[in-house]
Design a protein around this motif. Structure first.
Motif, short mmCIF file in Angstrom:
data_model
loop_
_atom_site.label_atom_id
_atom_site.label_comp_id
_atom_site.label_asym_id
_atom_site.label_seq_id
_atom_site.Cartn_x
_atom_site.Cartn_y
_atom_site.Cartn_z
N ASN A 160 0.83 -1.22 0.00
CA ASN A 160 0.00 0.00 0.00
C ASN A 160 0.86 1.26 0.00
N LEU A 161 1.89 1.25 0.80
CA LEU A 161 2.78 2.41 0.80
C LEU A 161 3.45 2.60 -0.55
N LEU B 281 2.27 1.60 -3.53
CA LEU B 281 1.27 2.07 -4.48
C LEU B 281 0.93 3.54 -4.24
N THR B 282 0.85 3.95 -3.00
CA THR B 282 0.55 5.36 -2.70
C THR B 282 1.65 6.27 -3.23
N VAL B 283 2.89 5.88 -3.00
CA VAL B 283 4.02 6.67 -3.51
C VAL B 283 4.01 6.69 -5.03
N TRP B 284 3.69 5.55 -5.66
CA TRP B 284 3.65 5.50 -7.14
C TRP B 284 2.55 6.38 -7.70
N ILE B 285 1.35 6.36 -7.07
CA ILE B 285 0.25 7.21 -7.53
C ILE B 285 0.60 8.68 -7.37
N LEU B 286 1.19 9.04 -6.26
CA LEU B 286 1.60 10.43 -6.06
C LEU B 286 2.62 10.85 -7.10
#
Length: 311
Positions: free
Chosen positions: A63-64, A66-71
């Motif tokens: 999750n971390l 994916l969150t960094v990738w989306i940002l």
């Protein structure tokens, strides 16, 4: 000194012997111990707990990531997201933007060095509503036509001050200095036209024509038809009527030709009369009809001529 040291040792021995005898004489009975219980997780429960903890740790890490990738992909920042920037004036968009739902804004403005393009597969509709939500104006740009629905349509100059064109339910007003029609067939008007001047270009002819109905020109202070550098021709299939209620009719030209006027005398052949008579005078009947009569020493115009009687 040796005698005192010997006494202390003997004293310690007597004390140690007394303690051993006392401990053997006391018989303490301890309670018996039963089953032994082990505290903690053991076996498959312990393995399941470790597996769940490991799975939870993996999910958190994914999750971390994916969150960094989306940002990173969406280019999130303090000012906005991607091509979208938020500032005090509003929202700033760069590039192509697609809106799947209705958009409600106060103003849409392009950049200073680029155009504003609104694109749709069917049509583009701009609606204006009042505070009650009622539709007050609508502009629809479709593949076949552009429709404007409003109480009054106005077209102004680039500075926004001078009114060029306006249209409402009562009239259409054009305030330009010149209205030019470049079509081959000209301009077609179904009803009356009010204008102070109708003028053609310098190198072109001016033609006013009504193919199926009458052509009427009237004005409260007179109608002036002027051809400065060319012939003026007025023709009609039936009657040509020039009427002035209070003034006069003025024909001002170097030469005025009235062709095919009837001859106001009875002869067997009109062509024979023209051959015999070289000079004619123009006569006018009381009804206003014009005809020719042979020129003699006196006037040959007769109010009771056959032309006047049958006119």
């Amino acid at each position: 000194m040796e005698q005192s040291a010997t006494l202390d040792i003997e004293t310690l021995k007597i004390t140690q012997d007394q303690f051993v005898l006392a401990s053997h004489s006391l018989h303490v009975q301890r309670p018996g111990c039963g089953a032994v219980y082990h505290v903690g997780l053991y076996g498959w429960r312990k393995r399941c707990l470790y597996f769940l903890l490991l799975l939870l740790l993996v999910i958190i890490i994914v999750n971390l990531a994916l969150t960094v990738w989306i940002l990173k992909v969406m280019n999130f920042s303090v000012d906005g997201m991607g091509n979208l920037r938020l500032n005090q004036d509003g929202i700033h968009l760069d590039g192509v933007s697609e809106f799947l739902q209705p958009l409600y804004v106060n103003e849409i403005q392009s950049r200073r060095d680029s155009l504003l393009v609104l694109r749709s597969e069917k049509n583009v509709t701009l609606n204006a509503r009042n505070s009650q939500g009622q539709l007050t104006g609508q502009l629809t740009v479709g593949p076949e036509s552009v429709q404007a629905q409003c109480q009054r349509l106005e077209v102004r100059s680039t500075d926004g001050g001078r009114l060029l064109f306006s249209a409402d339910d009562q009239e259409v007003t054009m305030t330009t200095e010149r209205f030019t029609v470049t079509g081959l067939e000209g301009a077609v008007f179904g009803h009356s036209v009010e204008t102070p001047l109708v003028q053609a270009k310098t190198s072109e002819d001016l033609k006013l024509e009504s193919p199926t109905r009458a052509l009427t020109m009237e004005a409260p202070r007179g109608v002036e038809v002027n051809a400065a550098k060319g012939p003026l021709r007025i023709s009609g299939r039936k009657d040509l009527q020039l009427e002035s209620t209070e003034g006069e009719i003025l024909l001002d030209a170097n030469s005025i030709q009235l062709g095919r006027l009837p001859l106001g005398m009875y002869t067997a052949s009109p062509s024979q009369a023209f051959q015999e008579q070289a000079v004619f005078e123009v006569c006018v009947c009381p009804s206003g009809k014009i005809y020719l009569a042979p020129a003699e020493t006196g006037s040959s115009c007769q109010a009771m001529s056959s032309i006047c009687l049958w006119s």
